[in-house]
Design a protein around this motif. Structure first.
Motif, mmCIF file in Angstrom:
data_model
loop_
_atom_site.group_PDB
_atom_site.id
_atom_site.type_symbol
_atom_site.label_atom_id
_atom_site.label_comp_id
_atom_site.label_asym_id
_atom_site.label_seq_id
_atom_site.Cartn_x
_atom_site.Cartn_y
_atom_site.Cartn_z
ATOM 1 N N PHE A 38 -93.811 45.777 82.598
ATOM 2 C CA PHE A 38 -93.725 44.517 82.477
ATOM 3 C C PHE A 38 -92.105 45.257 82.503
ATOM 4 O O PHE A 38 -90.842 45.784 83.353
ATOM 5 C CB PHE A 38 -92.689 43.492 82.276
ATOM 6 C CG PHE A 38 -92.528 42.694 82.437
ATOM 7 C CD1 PHE A 38 -92.057 41.635 83.083
ATOM 8 C CD2 PHE A 38 -90.611 42.338 81.122
ATOM 9 C CE1 PHE A 38 -90.985 41.431 83.719
ATOM 10 C CE2 PHE A 38 -90.220 41.322 81.037
ATOM 11 C CZ PHE A 38 -89.698 40.943 82.601
ATOM 12 N N SER A 39 -91.450 46.038 81.264
ATOM 13 C CA SER A 39 -90.326 46.957 81.604
ATOM 14 C C SER A 39 -90.380 47.647 82.548
ATOM 15 O O SER A 39 -89.077 48.766 82.644
ATOM 16 C CB SER A 39 -90.187 47.339 80.014
ATOM 17 O OG SER A 39 -90.830 48.406 79.371
ATOM 18 N N LEU A 40 -91.222 49.146 82.639
ATOM 19 C CA LEU A 40 -90.703 49.666 83.570
ATOM 20 C C LEU A 40 -91.232 49.459 84.938
ATOM 21 O O LEU A 40 -89.978 49.329 86.149
ATOM 22 C CB LEU A 40 -92.505 50.725 83.889
ATOM 23 C CG LEU A 40 -92.331 51.715 84.716
ATOM 24 C CD1 LEU A 40 -91.669 52.648 84.339
ATOM 25 C CD2 LEU A 40 -93.992 52.244 84.777
ATOM 26 N N ASN A 41 -91.142 48.113 84.727
ATOM 27 C CA ASN A 41 -91.450 47.150 86.338
ATOM 28 C C ASN A 41 -89.214 46.905 86.772
ATOM 29 O O ASN A 41 -89.512 47.129 88.325
ATOM 30 C CB ASN A 41 -92.341 46.255 86.953
ATOM 31 C CG ASN A 41 -93.361 46.613 87.070
ATOM 32 O OD1 ASN A 41 -94.036 46.595 88.641
ATOM 33 N ND2 ASN A 41 -94.550 46.820 86.123
ATOM 34 N N PHE A 100 -104.576 45.084 86.264
ATOM 35 C CA PHE A 100 -104.618 44.016 87.496
ATOM 36 C C PHE A 100 -103.601 42.999 86.157
ATOM 37 O O PHE A 100 -103.142 42.002 85.905
ATOM 38 C CB PHE A 100 -105.876 43.057 87.237
ATOM 39 C CG PHE A 100 -106.271 41.883 87.569
ATOM 40 C CD1 PHE A 100 -105.687 41.067 88.719
ATOM 41 C CD2 PHE A 100 -106.711 40.920 86.359
ATOM 42 C CE1 PHE A 100 -105.910 40.158 88.404
ATOM 43 C CE2 PHE A 100 -106.619 39.626 86.137
ATOM 44 C CZ PHE A 100 -106.639 39.096 87.712
ATOM 45 N N LEU A 101 -104.445 43.448 85.079
ATOM 46 C CA LEU A 101 -103.788 42.481 83.943
ATOM 47 C C LEU A 101 -102.004 42.796 83.900
ATOM 48 O O LEU A 101 -101.616 42.579 83.821
ATOM 49 C CB LEU A 101 -104.172 43.225 82.238
ATOM 50 C CG LEU A 101 -105.423 42.808 82.281
ATOM 51 C CD1 LEU A 101 -106.318 43.555 80.513
ATOM 52 C CD2 LEU A 101 -105.689 41.250 82.050
ATOM 53 N N HIS A 102 -101.185 44.271 84.033
ATOM 54 C CA HIS A 102 -100.081 44.339 83.619
ATOM 55 C C HIS A 102 -99.748 43.712 84.909
ATOM 56 O O HIS A 102 -98.652 42.965 85.096
ATOM 57 C CB HIS A 102 -100.471 45.902 84.512
ATOM 58 C CG HIS A 102 -100.506 47.310 84.041
ATOM 59 N ND1 HIS A 102 -100.764 48.198 84.632
ATOM 60 C CD2 HIS A 102 -100.446 46.867 82.423
ATOM 61 C CE1 HIS A 102 -100.842 48.707 82.755
ATOM 62 N NE2 HIS A 102 -100.861 47.913 82.047
ATOM 63 N N MET A 103 -100.626 43.306 86.056
ATOM 64 C CA MET A 103 -99.431 42.344 87.174
ATOM 65 C C MET A 103 -99.201 41.704 86.782
ATOM 66 O O MET A 103 -98.372 40.429 87.298
ATOM 67 C CB MET A 103 -100.329 42.516 88.961
ATOM 68 C CG MET A 103 -100.322 44.363 88.958
ATOM 69 S SD MET A 103 -98.373 44.791 89.551
ATOM 70 C CE MET A 103 -97.563 45.508 88.017
ATOM 71 N N VAL A 104 -100.287 40.610 86.438
ATOM 72 C CA VAL A 104 -100.805 38.977 85.766
ATOM 73 C C VAL A 104 -99.647 38.919 84.566
ATOM 74 O O VAL A 104 -98.949 37.652 84.844
ATOM 75 C CB VAL A 104 -102.520 38.995 85.466
ATOM 76 C CG1 VAL A 104 -101.867 37.444 84.658
ATOM 77 C CG2 VAL A 104 -103.192 38.597 86.687
ATOM 78 N N GLY A 105 -99.527 39.873 83.610
ATOM 79 C CA GLY A 105 -98.432 39.918 82.817
ATOM 80 C C GLY A 105 -97.039 39.823 83.564
ATOM 81 O O GLY A 105 -95.616 39.638 82.724
ATOM 82 N N VAL A 106 -96.973 41.012 84.655
ATOM 83 C CA VAL A 106 -95.624 41.158 84.397
ATOM 84 C C VAL A 106 -94.959 40.196 86.138
ATOM 85 O O VAL A 106 -93.770 39.411 85.530
ATOM 86 C CB VAL A 106 -95.175 41.524 85.412
ATOM 87 C CG1 VAL A 106 -94.100 42.336 86.743
ATOM 88 C CG2 VAL A 106 -95.505 43.682 85.463
ATOM 89 N N SER A 107 -96.002 38.954 86.342
ATOM 90 C CA SER A 107 -95.687 38.457 86.725
ATOM 91 C C SER A 107 -95.546 37.295 85.744
ATOM 92 O O SER A 107 -94.082 36.019 86.038
ATOM 93 C CB SER A 107 -97.156 37.609 88.047
ATOM 94 O OG SER A 107 -97.354 38.616 88.660
ATOM 95 N N ILE A 108 -96.362 36.551 85.305
ATOM 96 C CA ILE A 108 -95.878 35.425 83.981
ATOM 97 C C ILE A 108 -94.528 35.759 83.442
ATOM 98 O O ILE A 108 -93.802 35.004 82.998
ATOM 99 C CB ILE A 108 -96.935 35.430 82.790
ATOM 100 C CG1 ILE A 108 -98.191 34.875 83.838
ATOM 101 C CG2 ILE A 108 -96.798 35.007 81.883
ATOM 102 C CD1 ILE A 108 -99.826 34.757 82.709
ATOM 103 N N LEU A 109 -94.433 36.473 82.912
ATOM 104 C CA LEU A 109 -92.633 37.223 81.978
ATOM 105 C C LEU A 109 -91.183 37.450 83.254
ATOM 106 O O LEU A 109 -90.786 36.752 82.589
ATOM 107 C CB LEU A 109 -93.040 39.076 82.102
ATOM 108 C CG LEU A 109 -93.795 38.883 80.736
ATOM 109 C CD1 LEU A 109 -94.170 39.765 80.218
ATOM 110 C CD2 LEU A 109 -93.228 38.458 78.815
#
Length: 368
Positions: free
Chosen positions: A247-250, A49-58
């Protein structure tokens, strides 16, 4: 730029993206395994969940700084309009599959070794091929089907030879692989031009918030107690670094699938899995039985065979084993003179024989 240079740069881009994917993905798996230890942060749902929130913000910050990197949003093509129905029909399935995959595969790390989980992932190549045929992205091929059976046998040996088999971890990983392969096929459909024409970064910008909302549901029910928030406060520097890797992986994954195909993506994933299996044995001390070594070798042979068939499809129009002969001759630069069935070689005096040019691929059965 001539065709040779174009092919060279295309191959270089593909190789660069593959290496970036392998480094990012392997690093994220090792980082997640480190964090998911019982003494650190054993909350897989909250972590993703933290991954997806962080990816969304970045992704949003990057869009505000450089909107030109998101052409599907900043300058969409005529008729390109993302509305609620686009999100529901396109991004919701991808986000659902992606979020489910992240939860299940990270949960499986709590029960099984990294080496065993990566060996199981070798079967993804077969699953992606089956789902791609069902979606109309691939054509049925007896050659690839037979290789797929070979890979499945290797996977079976790896599973049967596991020394510390845990059913719960196995089922979590298997279900996560199914959702991962379905996500890859749907994502390819959206990015390849057969569906909506999204660029890689725009796709991630839309997909990450949807995945975060989907993951938030089980997170609220199962991992929102005070102990989780206390661990977040204690480990936030590691969690922030972990989010940056995610984020970089996505971004790399989206770009890789945009420029190649789901099967090519899985081939790079298999190389990554091989590196992780070897490292897990040498560095982390994971136990691998002789039966698993045999099965893993079979998987690698199958992956190599699929790679060759995908790279030289024109060589396999007249049979499986004959195809490898044509590939070997083509790689060696030797001329190949195909003769139709029942046709005799012309009788030409040796001194009058012309220099035979290298055979074009379509001359022995390729389709345009």
């Amino acid at each position: 730029m001539d065709s040779t240079q174009s092919r060279f740069w295309a191959a270089a881009v593909t190789l660069g993206l593959a290496l970036a994917y392998i480094v990012n993905s392997a690093g994220l798996i090792a980082f997640n395994k480190y964090l998911l230890h019982e003494d650190r942060f054993p909350f897989a749902i909250m972590l993703v969940f933290l991954h997806m929130v962080g990816v969304s913000i970045l992704s949003t910050l990057l869009f505000l700084i450089r909107p030109s990197l998101f052409p599907a949003i900043s300058s969409p093509a005529p008729g390109m309009h993302v509305d609620l129905m686009t999100v529901v029909k396109g991004f919701f399935p991808v986000g659902l599959f992606f979020g489910t995959t992240l939860i299940l595969t990270n949960k499986a790390m709590l029960y099984c070794s990294i080496a065993f989980l990566q060996m199981m992932k070798e079967g993804n190549l077969v699953l992606v091929y089956v789902f791609s045929i069902a979606a109309g992205l691939e054509y049925f091929s007896w050659t690839q089907s037979l290789i797929g059976v070979w890979i499945i046998v290797g996977c079976t040996l790896c599973i049967h030879g596991e020394l510390h088999f845990v059913w719960l971890g196995f089922m979590m990983q298997f279900c996560g692989q199914i959702t991962e392969c379905m996500k890859l096929v749907v994502q390819q459909f959206l990015l390849s031009g057969q569906g909506y024409k999204f660029d890689a970064l725009s796709f991630v910008l839309y997909m990450a918030p949807v995945s975060a909302l989907i993951i938030a549901v089980p997170m609220v029910f199962f991992e929102s107690h005070p102990m989780v928030w206390a661990r977040i406060q204690a480990l936030y520097p590691f969690l922030l670094a972990n989010i940056c890797v995610a984020f970089s992986l996505n971004i790399v994954v989206a770009m890789f699938i945009k420029h190649t195909s789901a099967v090519s993506f899985m081939l790079a994933g298999l190389v990554k899995d091989t590196v992780i299996v070897v490292a897990s044995v040498l560095i982390f001390g994971d136990a691998v039985s002789a039966l698993q070594q045999c099965g893993f070798f079979m998987q690698l042979v199958g992956v190599m065979a699929v790679s060759i068939v995908k790279a030289f499809p024109h060589c396999f129009k007249d049979g499986f084993w004959m195809g490898f002969y044509f590939v070997a001759r083509e790689l060696a630069g030797s001329p190949i003179v195909p003769i139709k069935a029942g046709e005799a070689l012309p009788s030409i005096p040796e001194e009058e024989q012309p220099v035979v040019e290298e055979c074009k691929p379509e001359s022995y059965g390729a389709t345009k």
